[in-house]
Design a protein around this motif. Structure first.
Motif, PDB file in Angstrom:
ATOM      1  N   ALA A  70      85.846  73.609   8.645  1.00 37.32           N
ATOM      2  CA  ALA A  70      85.891  72.789   9.856  1.00 37.32           C
ATOM      3  C   ALA A  70      87.259  72.160  10.027  1.00 37.32           C
ATOM      4  CB  ALA A  70      84.817  71.704   9.783  1.00 37.32           C
ATOM      5  N   TRP A  71      87.875  71.768   8.909  1.00 38.71           N
ATOM      6  CA  TRP A  71      89.202  71.158   8.987  1.00 38.71           C
ATOM      7  C   TRP A  71      90.226  72.157   9.506  1.00 38.71           C
ATOM      8  CZ3 TRP A  71      90.579  66.402   9.275  1.00 38.71           C
ATOM      9  CH2 TRP A  71      91.920  66.055   9.089  1.00 38.71           C
ATOM     10  N   VAL A  72      90.166  73.387   8.991  1.00 39.82           N
ATOM     11  CA  VAL A  72      91.101  74.419   9.458  1.00 39.82           C
ATOM     12  C   VAL A  72      90.855  74.718  10.937  1.00 39.82           C
ATOM     13  CG1 VAL A  72      91.849  76.792   9.139  1.00 39.82           C
ATOM     14  CG2 VAL A  72      91.313  75.402   7.170  1.00 39.82           C
ATOM     15  N   LEU A  73      89.584  74.725  11.335  1.00 38.45           N
ATOM     16  CA  LEU A  73      89.270  74.953  12.751  1.00 38.45           C
ATOM     17  C   LEU A  73      89.900  73.870  13.613  1.00 38.45           C
ATOM     18  CD1 LEU A  73      85.513  75.966  12.764  1.00 38.45           C
ATOM     19  CD2 LEU A  73      87.480  77.393  13.242  1.00 38.45           C
ATOM     20  N   LEU A  74      89.808  72.624  13.129  1.00 45.48           N
ATOM     21  CA  LEU A  74      90.384  71.519  13.901  1.00 45.48           C
ATOM     22  C   LEU A  74      91.889  71.716  14.056  1.00 45.48           C
ATOM     23  CD1 LEU A  74      89.944  68.795  15.249  1.00 45.48           C
ATOM     24  CD2 LEU A  74      90.388  67.716  13.061  1.00 45.48           C
ATOM     25  N   CYS A  75      92.575  72.055  12.947  1.00 49.88           N
ATOM     26  CA  CYS A  75      94.025  72.302  13.011  1.00 49.88           C
ATOM     27  C   CYS A  75      94.321  73.395  14.031  1.00 49.88           C
ATOM     28  CB  CYS A  75      94.575  72.733  11.654  1.00 49.88           C
ATOM     29  SG  CYS A  75      94.457  71.494  10.385  1.00 49.88           S
ATOM     30  N   THR A  76      93.549  74.484  13.967  1.00 45.76           N
ATOM     31  CA  THR A  76      93.781  75.607  14.874  1.00 45.76           C
ATOM     32  C   THR A  76      93.592  75.178  16.322  1.00 45.76           C
ATOM     33  OG1 THR A  76      92.872  77.022  13.165  1.00 45.76           O
ATOM     34  CG2 THR A  76      93.140  77.986  15.335  1.00 45.76           C
ATOM     35  N   ALA A  77      92.503  74.429  16.569  1.00 46.44           N
ATOM     36  CA  ALA A  77      92.213  74.039  17.946  1.00 46.44           C
ATOM     37  C   ALA A  77      93.295  73.118  18.488  1.00 46.44           C
ATOM     38  CB  ALA A  77      90.845  73.358  18.013  1.00 46.44           C
ATOM     39  N   VAL A  78      93.809  72.218  17.630  1.00 48.12           N
ATOM     40  CA  VAL A  78      94.878  71.323  18.076  1.00 48.12           C
ATOM     41  C   VAL A  78      96.107  72.125  18.489  1.00 48.12           C
ATOM     42  CG1 VAL A  78      96.542  69.618  17.281  1.00 48.12           C
ATOM     43  CG2 VAL A  78      94.150  69.340  16.730  1.00 48.12           C
ATOM     44  N   VAL A  79      96.499  73.067  17.631  1.00 50.80           N
ATOM     45  CA  VAL A  79      97.700  73.844  17.941  1.00 50.80           C
ATOM     46  C   VAL A  79      97.476  74.698  19.184  1.00 50.80           C
ATOM     47  CG1 VAL A  79      99.284  75.578  17.086  1.00 50.80           C
ATOM     48  CG2 VAL A  79      98.402  73.867  15.553  1.00 50.80           C
ATOM     49  N   TYR A  80      96.280  75.261  19.298  1.00 55.35           N
ATOM     50  CA  TYR A  80      95.976  76.089  20.477  1.00 55.35           C
ATOM     51  C   TYR A  80      96.112  75.264  21.748  1.00 55.35           C
ATOM     52  CZ  TYR A  80      93.125  79.058  23.588  1.00 55.35           C
ATOM     53  OH  TYR A  80      92.656  79.818  24.623  1.00 55.35           O
TER      54      TYR A  80
END
Lengths: 487, 226
Positions: A70-80
């Motif tokens: 979930a943490w990696v998903l959050l990082c990805t979504a922020v950058v996206y």
């Protein structure tokens, strides 16, 4: 609830992809991609919180939502989200309007594959998701179709596919090891593998781990497998560079961390950690050498990504609650900061019409707002206070000094200082150096290009001033889930 | 477990097929003509399909029949056809500048096989599988992997590099048929499909290379350094 959020998060970029391809209009594609990014971000924000109640499984155990993922998903979504905002303004400057809908379709597709990777519970399917990210992003790297971009795209796909095939070999060996214990057919998921790991022969386990580490390490940009990274990151359009650097590398790093927790579960496994730490330290060394003598402005940022992946590898390799917490915090801070740096580099490149550090002079005079934000970002990325990366690097160091591999922690201090001096020296030249002074700016970067820099810098500053207690609890939860023994 | 109680006939059939595909990898190493590479790769895929059938029959894994059919369709026919089209379009029929002559690459390849055998037999000994087909499967898997990397590093034509990557994956595919025949069907299906996507992407990229760089040799890709 969680299932719905995941569904929304995946469907938004998928819908944007279709919308871009069907409409074939540049402006419309830009906005629909932006909306999709905002929706995906909104859906990803509550995920870490929801994952606290233990990992959740969907679709016959093929999908997992655990707190690390979930943490990696959050990082990805922020950058996206940040990159999508930036792309609206930046991609207009390229004068490629008739092909732009394809760019946005690929961009959304790239985000989709990166959001899918961390959710994959089946280890084989995770490998496929990572391979798909390569295939989609290759065309984004080569989008500008110059000689350099096509060269970078070719090197990217060859080096990464070759590397990642080693990860497939490692994956097969892991499965084989498990099948010697559990019988020929079983569910090849992370948790099953972790349970069976103590009964797998240790030589086989270590060999499989090393193959996987080299394979996913190629994708994550660890030296000496990083050779594709500076080319791909510097030749793609700036929003793509931000996605590659801030999001893609993390999804591959997550695989390494999960495999590390498998070898940890097998006990007495010092070697995997030491090798990971050695790769991390070597990445820092390579990055330091190339940063000091760098001439290209985006290549400078790319080598800084190698550096920060090295720091992440060190953090996870040192392990313990402190190491994992530092590494996860660092991952998020790096995602924000590297997006900011690539946006600044993109603005500077377009304004001055060059990629060479030597030809960019007087940034502050020509671009006061972008320049100030970019400079603040440069200070942040070298790990200076008061920004988030200072805190995360410090806690990784503390974890390192306390652990078995203290040598790597001291080496890290030394190399971070070298990088601090080398990196900021380039900025000194670009901001205050002498050279062919005032020139006409080639392009004007509008609000779309500057706003995401603010959006990245402000949280970075806040996270540097205040590391929230609940975030620390969250990281503790992750490290327990990964089976770390607390320090 | 399949590999521990095999009839001698089955064991020798498996060994024959595995060694045949290793030899085909050497055919690729020993030639400088792109069509030879392609032909060797195609035959290798058919041999691997035959191996799938053999494992399915002797091991009792009916789903491997499906894999065999798909292997023939994808790797044995569709991929070679796609690559053949690229070769026709490229006007390049052989490697012009080789870092290593075919004869010397054969010698290096042989050394790599010896290395793979040492690793495989060590691992097999550790697992108590010494002398079984597992050691051979591991040896072939690792050597095809290493030969693939050798091809990637000493050949510079775009087509050779694509085929080098495919040899890497063929090695894994071959080894996994024998070592882990029960690996979930879904994964194998998707990996087959994935390969198709890889080759299509490569096809498009090769066209870009030709159009924008003017050459498909990686020797001419040296603008980005440092």
């Amino acid at each position: 609830m969680t299932a719905l959020l995941l569904l929304i998060m995946m469907l938004a970029p998928a819908a944007a992809m279709l919308g871009c391809l069907l409409s074939r209009r540049a402006r419309f594609s830009a906005y629909i991609n932006l909306v999709a990014a905002a929706v995906a971000f909104a859906a990803a924000v509550p995920l870490p919180l929801l994952s606290l109640r233990g990992p959740r499984f969907y679709l016959n155990q093929y999908i997992i939502l655990d707190s690390a993922g979930a943490w990696v998903l959050l990082c990805t979504a922020v950058v996206y989200l940040l990159a999508s905002i930036y792309a609206v303004g930046y991609m207009r400057l390229l004068n490629e309007d008739e092909r732009l809908h394809r760019f946005y379709a690929l961009f959304a597709g790239f985000a989709l594959t990166m959001l899918a990777g961390p959710l994959m519970n089946n280890i084989g399917v995770y490998w496929i998701a990572i391979e798909l990210t390569t295939l989609v992003s290759t065309f984004l790297v080569g989008f500008e179709l110059g000689k350099e971009s096509v060269e970078a795209a070719w090197k990217y796909i060859i080096v990464v596919s070759a590397g990642i095939s080693l990860a497939l070999l490692g994956t097969v060996l892991f499965y084989w090891g498990g099948s010697l214990v559990l019988g020929p057919t079983y569910d090849f998921t992370w948790s099953v593998l972790r349970e069976v790991a103590p009964r797998i022969n240790s030589t086989l386990l270590v060999m499989a781990f090393l193959l996987v580490l080299v394979g996913y390490g190629t994708k994550a940009g660890l030296a000496p497998m990083h050779t594709w990274l500076p080319d791909a990151h510097s030749e793609g359009p700036a929003p793509v560079s931000a996605m590659l650097s801030g999001a893609l590398l993390n999804t591959a790093m997550l695989g390494i961390v999960r495999f590390l927790s498998v070898t940890d579960a097998a006990h007495h496994m010092v070697l995997p950690r030491t090798v990971l730490v050695a790769f991390g330290a070597f990445s820092l060394l390579v990055a330091a050498l190339f940063i000091v003598r760098q001439e290209g402005v985006k290549r400078l940022m790319a080598y800084s990504s190698v550096e920060h992946m090295g720091v992440l590898a060190l953090g996870f390799g040192f392990g313990g609650t402190l190491g994992v917490a530092g590494a996860l915090y660092h991952m998020f801070n790096h995602s924000l900061n590297k997006s900011l740096m690539f946006f600044g580099a993109g603005n500077a490149m377009r304004s001055f019409g060059t990629k060479e550090i030597g030809a960019i002079r007087g940034v502050l005079r020509h671009l006061p707002v972008t320049g100030a934000l970019w400079l603040a970002g440069a200070i942040a990325i070298t790990g200076a206070p008061p920004f988030g990366l200072f805190l995360s690097e410090l806690s990784i160091l503390r974890a390192g000094v306390a652990g078995n591999n203290a040598w790597a922690a001291w080496l890290m201090v030394l190399l971070l200082i070298v990088i601090f001096i080398g990196f900021l020296n380039h900025f000194r030249r670009m901001y205050f150096g002498d050279g062919p002074g005032t020139r006409e700016l080639r392009a004007r970067c509008g609000g779309w290009c500057v706003a995401p820099m603010w959006l990245a810098l402000i949280p970075l500053l806040l996270l540097g001033l205040w590391w929230p207690q609940w975030l620390l609890h969250y990281f503790e939860h992750v490290s327990v889930q990964l089976g770390e023994n607390t320090l | 477990m399949l590999i521990t109680h095999l009839s001698p006939l089955a064991a020798s059939l498996f060994s024959l097929l595995a060694i045949a595909s290793l030899l085909l990898a050497f055919v690729m190493l020993g030639s400088r003509w792109l069509l030879d590479y392609l032909l060797a790769f195609t035959v290798e895929s058919w041999v691997i399909a035959a191996l799938s059938v053999a494992v399915a029959y002797y091991g009792g894994y009916p789903e491997l029949y499906l894999i065999a059919i798909l292997t023939i369709l994808f790797r044995g026919m569709l991929l070679p056809y796609l690559i053949l089209r690229i070769i026709r379009r490229l006007n390049v029929d052989r490697e012009l500048h080789m870092t290593l002559q075919p004869s010397s690459s054969l010698v290096v390849g042989a050394l790599l096989v010896i290395f793979a055998f040492v690793v495989a037999s060590h691992l097999g000994g550790q697992l108590g599988l010494a002398g079984t087909i597992a050691v051979l499967a591991l040896t072939v898997m690792l050597s095809m992997k290493l030969i693939g990397f050798l091809m990637l590093s000493v050949r510079s034509e775009a087509i050779s590099q694509i085929l080098g990557l495919l040899v890497l994956e063929n090695g894994i595919f071959l080894g996994s048929q024998i070592l882990v025949p029960g690996m979930p069907l879904l994964i194998e299906l998707v990996i087959l499909f994935d390969l198709l996507v890889v080759v299509v992407s490569f096809g498009i990229l090769v066209r870009y290379l030709l159009a924008h760089v003017g050459s498909t040799s990686s020797r001419d890709l040296q603008r980005l350094v440092g």
